[in-house]
Design a protein around this motif. Structure first.
Motif, PDB file in Angstrom:
ATOM      1  N   VAL A   1      -3.432   2.184 -11.874  1.00  0.00           N
ATOM      2  CA  VAL A   1      -2.552   3.217 -10.412  1.00  0.00           C
ATOM      3  C   VAL A   1      -2.848   4.632 -11.670  1.00  0.00           C
TER       4      VAL A   1
ATOM      5  N   PHE B   1      -4.438   4.861  -5.751  1.00  0.00           N
ATOM      6  CA  PHE B   1      -4.013   3.963  -6.544  1.00  0.00           C
ATOM      7  C   PHE B   1      -5.690   2.456  -6.082  1.00  0.00           C
TER       8      PHE B   1
ATOM      9  N   LEU C   1       0.426  -1.297   0.005  1.00  0.00           N
ATOM     10  CA  LEU C   1       0.294   0.116   0.000  1.00  0.00           C
ATOM     11  C   LEU C   1       0.758   0.998   0.114  1.00  0.00           C
TER      12      LEU C   1
ATOM     13  N   VAL D   1      -7.010  -0.462  -5.959  1.00  0.00           N
ATOM     14  CA  VAL D   1      -6.674  -2.293  -5.688  1.00  0.00           C
ATOM     15  C   VAL D   1      -8.081  -2.830  -5.399  1.00  0.00           C
TER      16      VAL D   1
ATOM     17  N   ARG E   1       2.303  -6.354  -5.730  1.00  0.00           N
ATOM     18  CA  ARG E   1       1.022  -7.098  -5.148  1.00  0.00           C
ATOM     19  C   ARG E   1       2.515  -7.888  -5.195  1.00  0.00           C
TER      20      ARG E   1
ATOM     21  N   LYS F   1       4.906   1.043  -5.689  1.00  0.00           N
ATOM     22  CA  LYS F   1       3.451   1.204  -5.365  1.00  0.00           C
ATOM     23  C   LYS F   1       2.663  -0.294  -6.007  1.00  0.00           C
TER      24      LYS F   1
ATOM     25  N   ASN G   1      -8.110  -1.169  -1.796  1.00  0.00           N
ATOM     26  CA  ASN G   1      -7.584   1.077  -1.302  1.00  0.00           C
ATOM     27  C   ASN G   1      -7.957   1.260  -2.559  1.00  0.00           C
TER      28      ASN G   1
ATOM     29  N   THR H   1      -5.494  -4.026 -10.052  1.00  0.00           N
ATOM     30  CA  THR H   1      -5.299  -3.231  -9.941  1.00  0.00           C
ATOM     31  C   THR H   1      -4.678  -1.792 -10.904  1.00  0.00           C
TER      32      THR H   1
ATOM     33  N   ASP I   1      -0.799  10.503  -3.164  1.00  0.00           N
ATOM     34  CA  ASP I   1       0.655   9.268  -3.867  1.00  0.00           C
ATOM     35  C   ASP I   1       0.065   7.850  -3.507  1.00  0.00           C
ATOM     36  N   ASP I   2      -1.559   7.461  -2.894  1.00  0.00           N
ATOM     37  CA  ASP I   2      -1.834   6.664  -1.478  1.00  0.00           C
ATOM     38  C   ASP I   2      -2.765   5.945  -3.183  1.00  0.00           C
TER      39      ASP I   2
END
Lengths: 225, 863
Positions: B228, B188, A30, B190, A54, A51, B175, B226, B185-186
């Protein structure tokens, strides 16, 4: 030499975990900061953390002086935070919708927040095995292999070949490879706070120039809590 | 592709060749033809879209409605179908979709004052049936977005697990947390896909970020996806994930929002002053049909939201086809309330129970108080608006005198044609009285495990609302109902009773006791004039003596879930004079029981349904062998087997057989009113998904047959109807989907050359849709080629013998080619524009030929 021994032991643990087939995508990074490497494959190959990277069962997280990583497990959002100078192997076996988790912390400091458990969560250290019954704890593994577990919430069964102890919230467990685990009431100054509420310690560096034109670097350690 | 699936396809192809057919369901007699493809299955708690259209684009429809009910329920509810570019569409609301099955039919009222339905024959008593299943794996839960206001400000926002119990799991947001505020920055995405490997069709996953399709950028593996985003900006961001399971069933989309801080700044998510979500649309449709042009403008607004404990929603639908000559087509609704108290204003469909008030549109107010131990519901409003009648104009001569016919009766002028007509009352068209409804329902108990309710409604026509009307009515209905649930709702019992009183013509006013007694040779125990303010009683009131119980209705429903069985036993009795204007779709003069059992076996992959109904039609008739009064016994038996395999390599199969018998015991054929007929319905539906040449395919095949044999009147009452359908949908590697359909319907009514009507209809269609520009642009196109021949008996004079003889005369023989093209474009995150066009070439060898075109442009904004 000792480092390679750790890695060997880690791989040994990991190889047993890899026995199960479904070991992919058990967790994801995370957040990370500083020097964080991920050990993959066998023999291990180190890659820089990324970032949203996995993690599969068997991957190893290595942090250096300023390193920090926050990992989330993909079945129940259990959180693992790894402080600087730590070495942790991720183990996970997927059984339908849940993952049986087993960490191997050989060195350093971790914080774990376990979600409402549907499957086992264990943390192995050189001096014992912590079976998580509760939700939140810190675990510190010193270079002399002494392990310290500080339970914040819930309870943890801390065991090695010489005995076991149930560490409850507000208690601290301690063990070495040569002694049975024991516990005591946690003193307020023993409780780490770096991982709480998603916060973590960090460093700020300011460069100043004095009246003589000399540059000085001032480093400030901060704690979000 | 396995050998097994190849064999299966071959079998299906052989069947198709043998039957040379397809299934479409349509009105088989003469025109107009309502076409509808029956829906086979649905899932608990998920809405079911229903579409229908008229074969002829010249049909002028006043309204089209979808009637539906849970199998075993007393009465149908309805929703108005919305006009689309090509036909009409509506949904059975998700909250109404329950096991074991839904029953439905489509009905449309035409400007010619005809009503057409699908199924065409006896839709109320023989509706379509949709098997309702529980999902093996619950779809992704589209939990309503948690807006910032819903998070207590003082407390830190709790981590929302967004995890569904293990038996029903699907997606889980890892997330960012819904509604959280995070650093750029966090930011993304998931998402964990917790369901067993392979249950989601990975190729169907579509992720939109702030309305932009970013599917090509997501990384999908068996357990995780995911994304980003690059250079994410500060502010609110929305995520929407859509996917299908491997059966092709669309899962509910997963939607949530999060907030990104400005760099170096930690701010709470901005608050909406009023949290609200909704949709606005406006639509223009131009129809050039049968040499006439009509343009329809429609606009609508929907919204909903929640502020603390207050929930609110609104609905507005405005069409240029609103016409004071008809009941309202526009709709309005404002609904505000909490779990304890609330009020609805506008057009609504209140429900007390299915004997008394159930789904009747009321324009007015509906308010409720719910305290659990005591509750109160009140409704008041208009069920019909006043529509003025039209009189003929008197024909007068130059001196101003009325022109009369040879019998001394005045002559009238037709208001539209100007023709001279004769009329006894001088009314060209009677109007509709404004009708008001008032209802109140106090109840005791929350309804979760127990509730006792007392119901009262009064419906009355407003005599002064129009000048030219007929039979204004006054109606009161009263009765209790009760609900009891035991053993964690394994056992449920509900029952209701109602007594009605209706005066069919209040224009003559109330009459005295003496007048009633003398008119009916009775002695009623009260004077109607004393009760005039409650109901106007006169000689048109029924029943005149409530003690005879002819206007009594009651029902008892018992449901028991045990092991893999769901038993239902129902008894109902609806008196011959029972009438509630709050639910006019209740069948009267019938009593009897029905029993059904639904058995789930083989790990819930096989459903077996058994049903037995036994009713008496004519409960107040005497069962004495007198043809004039003999009741009719109705007996129905049905068995259904559905197979919905978890193994996707196997086909889905649904087989239903129904047997209806109507018999009044007068079997000699010599009696005046003998009734003995038998209807057998059988339907077989097979669906199969397979992958071939890197493409996903779904093939559907169905046979639906119905055969009615009348023992005494086969010449005119026998009906035979056979539908066959084959469709193949292919989803390609590129974002292209094609659908090929082949359908055939053959039907006949009556028997013998002097009575038989036949209709034979064939449809071949091909449709395709293709996405461009990151799925923002969708192009659709299609071709429909239909042909039909209908024949009826006709008498001609034999040129040789000069005797009249019957021949088969074609009343229709048409070919119709329709080309459809359309596009939808997502202008921005919230805005869409849709364009549909349809061009039709209609060539009828019997009547006339014409070319039609329909163009629709729609703009939609979601907020």
């Amino acid at each position: 030499m000792k480092k390679y021994l750790y890695i060997f032991l880690l791989l040994l643990v990991v190889s047993t975990l890899l026995y199960a087939a479904e070991t992919k995508d058990v967790a994801i990074i995370l957040k990370y900061r500083g020097d964080v490497k991920i050990g993959m494959d066998e023999p291990v190959k180190w890659q820089d953390a990324q970032k949203a990277m996995r993690l599969n069962s068997g991957n190893i997280i290595r942090t250096r002086d300023d390193g920090y990583a926050a990992i989330m497990f993909s079945d129940d959002k259990s959180l693992l935070k790894v402080r600087e100078n730590s070495l942790v192997a991720i183990g996970g076996i997927r059984d339908k919708a849940s993952i049986t988790k087993r960490l191997r912390c050989n060195l350093g400091e971790i914080w774990v927040k376990v979600a409402k458990q549907q499957s086992a969560f264990e943390v192995e250290t050189p001096s014992g095995m912590a079976t998580v019954k509760g939700t939140e704890f810190y675990e510190i593994v010193e270079r002399n292999s002494r392990s310290i577990i500080i339970c914040i919430e819930g309870s943890i069964l801390f065991a090695n070949k010489l005995g076991d102890v149930l560490v409850k919230a507000g208690e601290t467990g301690e063990a070495t490879p040569d002694s049975a685990p024991k516990k005591h009431k946690t003193q307020s100054d023993e409780i780490p706070t770096w991982a709480r509420d998603g916060g973590d310690t960090g460093k700020l560096e300011f460069e100043f120039e004095d009246v003589d034109g000399k540059k000085k670097l001032i480093k400030i350690d901060y704690d979000n809590n | 592709m396995t050998a097994y699936s190849r064999y299966l396809i071959i079998i299906v192809m052989v069947l198709l060749t043998v039957f040379n057919g397809f299934n479409t369901n349509l009105l088989i007699a003469q025109q107009p033809i309502l076409i509808h493809f029956p829906v086979e299955t649905g899932f608990v708690g998920e809405s079911i879209p229903i579409e229908a259209h008229f074969e002829q684009s010249t049909i002028q429809v006043i309204y089209a409605r979808l009637y539906y009910r849970v199998q075993g329920s007393q009465a149908f509810q309805h929703v108005d179908m919305q006009e689309q570019a090509d036909g009409y569409a509506a949904e059975i609301p998700a909250r109404e979709v329950k096991e074991p099955a839904m029953e439905y039919f489509v009905a449309a009222v035409l400007r010619t004052e005809e009503m057409v339905t699908s199924p065409a024959h006896n839709p109320y008593y023989n509706p379509y049936e949709i098997t309702i299943l529980k999902r093996q794996h619950e779809p992704a839960v589209a939990k309503p977005e948690v807006t910032p206001e819903k998070v207590p400000e003082a407390a830190p926002p709790k981590k929302q697990m967004r995890i569904i119990p293990t038996s029903q799991i699907s997606f889980m947001i890892l997330n960012p947390d819904p509604n959280s505020t995070i650093e750029a920055d966090d930011a993304f995405i998931v998402i964990s896909t917790l369901i067993e490997k392979g249950d989601i069709d990975k190729s169907s996953i579509r992720l939109t970020f702030d309305g932009k399709d970013v599917t090509p950028q997501i990384v999908v593996t068996d357990y995780m996806m995911t994304y980003v985003p690059e250079n994410i900006s500060a502010g609110r961001h929305r995520v929407n994930v859509q996917a299908n399971d491997t059966t092709g069933t669309e899962l509910k989309p997963l939607q949530w929002s999060f907030w990104v801080n400005r760099e170096g700044e930690f701010t709470q998510a901005p608050k909406k002053s009023i949290p609200i979500d909704g949709r606005f649309f406006t639509d223009i449709k131009n129809e050039n049909v049968s040499d006439s042009t009509r343009t329809t403008l429609t606009t609508g607004l929907d919204f909903n939201g929640e502020y603390k404990s207050i929930q609110y929603r609104g609905h507005m639908f405005i069409t240029s086809r609103e016409d004071q000559e008809y009941q309202p087509r526009n709709r309005f609704l404002l609904d505000v309330g909490t779990s304890r108290i609330g009020v609805r204003l506008g057009d609504m469909y209140p429900r007390f129970n299915d004997l008394i008030l159930w789904g009747k549109r009321v324009r007015g107010i509906n308010a409720y108080l719910k305290f659990g131990f005591f509750n109160l519901e009140y409704v008041h409003g208009e069920t019909n608006r006043a529509i003025q009648g039209k009189p003929y104009a008197l024909l007068v001569n130059i001196t101003g005198d009325t022109v009369k016919n040879a019998f001394g009766q005045p002559l009238w002028l037709h208001p539209t044609t100007g023709d001279t007509v004769q009329s006894t009352d001088g009314i060209y068209r009677y109007g509709t009285y404004k009708q008001n409804l008032m209802g109140v329902r106090p109840s005791f108990g929350s309804g979760d495990r127990f509730q006792l309710g007392l119901n009262y409604i009064k419906v009355k026509d407003d005599l002064n609302s129009i000048q030219y009307g007929i039979n204004p009515k006054d109606n009161i209905v009263v009765g209790p109902d009760i609900y009891i649930a035991l053993c964690d709702k394994q056992i449920e019992l509900d029952a209701g009773m109602a007594l009605s009183l209706i005066t069919n013509d209040i224009s003559e006013g109330v009459v005295t006791k003496a007048e009633i007694d003398s008119s009916f040779d009775t002695d009623i125990p009260f004077d109607p004039t004393d009760y005039e303010k409650y109901i106007i009683i006169n000689t048109s009131t029924t029943p005149i003596d409530p003690m005879k119980k002819t206007s009594l209705a009651y029902n008892v429903n018992f449901k028991w879930r045990v092991s893999n069985n769901t038993f239902r036993i129902r008894y109902k009795s609806i008196g011959s004079e029972y009438l509630s204007l709050g639910n006019t779709f209740l069948r009267k003069d019938i009593a009897g029981f029905s029993f059904s059992d639904r058995i789930q076996v083989y790990r819930n992959q096989v459903y077996v349904t058994l049903g037995l109904d036994n009713f008496v039609d004519g409960i107040n008739e005497k069962d004495d062998g007198n043809p004039a009064t003999e009741p009719i016994d109705l007996m129905m038996f049905n068995v259904g087997i559905s197979y919905f395999p978890r193994n996707k390599m196997l086909p889905r199969i649904n087989l239903n057989i129904k047997d209806h018998n109507r018999d009044n015991g007068l079997s000699t054929g010599a009696e005046a009113n003998p009734v003995q007929n038998k209807t057998q319905d059988i339907s077989l539906q097979i669906g199969y998904d397979f992958r071939l040449y890197e493409m996903d395919h779904t093939v559907n095949f169905s046979l639906i047959g119905s055969d009615r044999i009348d023992e005494f009147n086969p010449a005119t009452a026998n009906i035979n109807n056979n539908n066959k359908l084959f469709s193949l949908q292919t989803r390609y590697i590129i974002p292209l989907t094609t659908t090929f359909t082949f359908a055939r319907n053959q039907s006949s009514t009556g028997q013998g050359i002097a009575n038989e009507y036949t209709f034979d209809y064939t449809l071949v269609s091909f449709h395709a849709s293709y996405f461009l520009l990151n799925r923002k642009l969708k192009l659709t196109g299609g071709l429909n080629n239909t042909s039909a021949v209908g024949s009826r008996p006709s008498v001609v004079i034999d040129p040789v013998t000069s005797n009249p003889v019957f021949v088969n005369d074609e009343y229709t023989n048409f070919k119709r080619l329709a080309f459809e093209a359309g596009t939808s474009y997502q202008i921005s995150q919230n805005q869409y524009v849709i364009l549909d066009t349809r061009f039709i070439q209609f060539d009828d060898q019997v009547t006339r030929s014409y070319n039609d075109s329909i163009i629709r442009l729609r703009y939609e904004y979601k907020y």
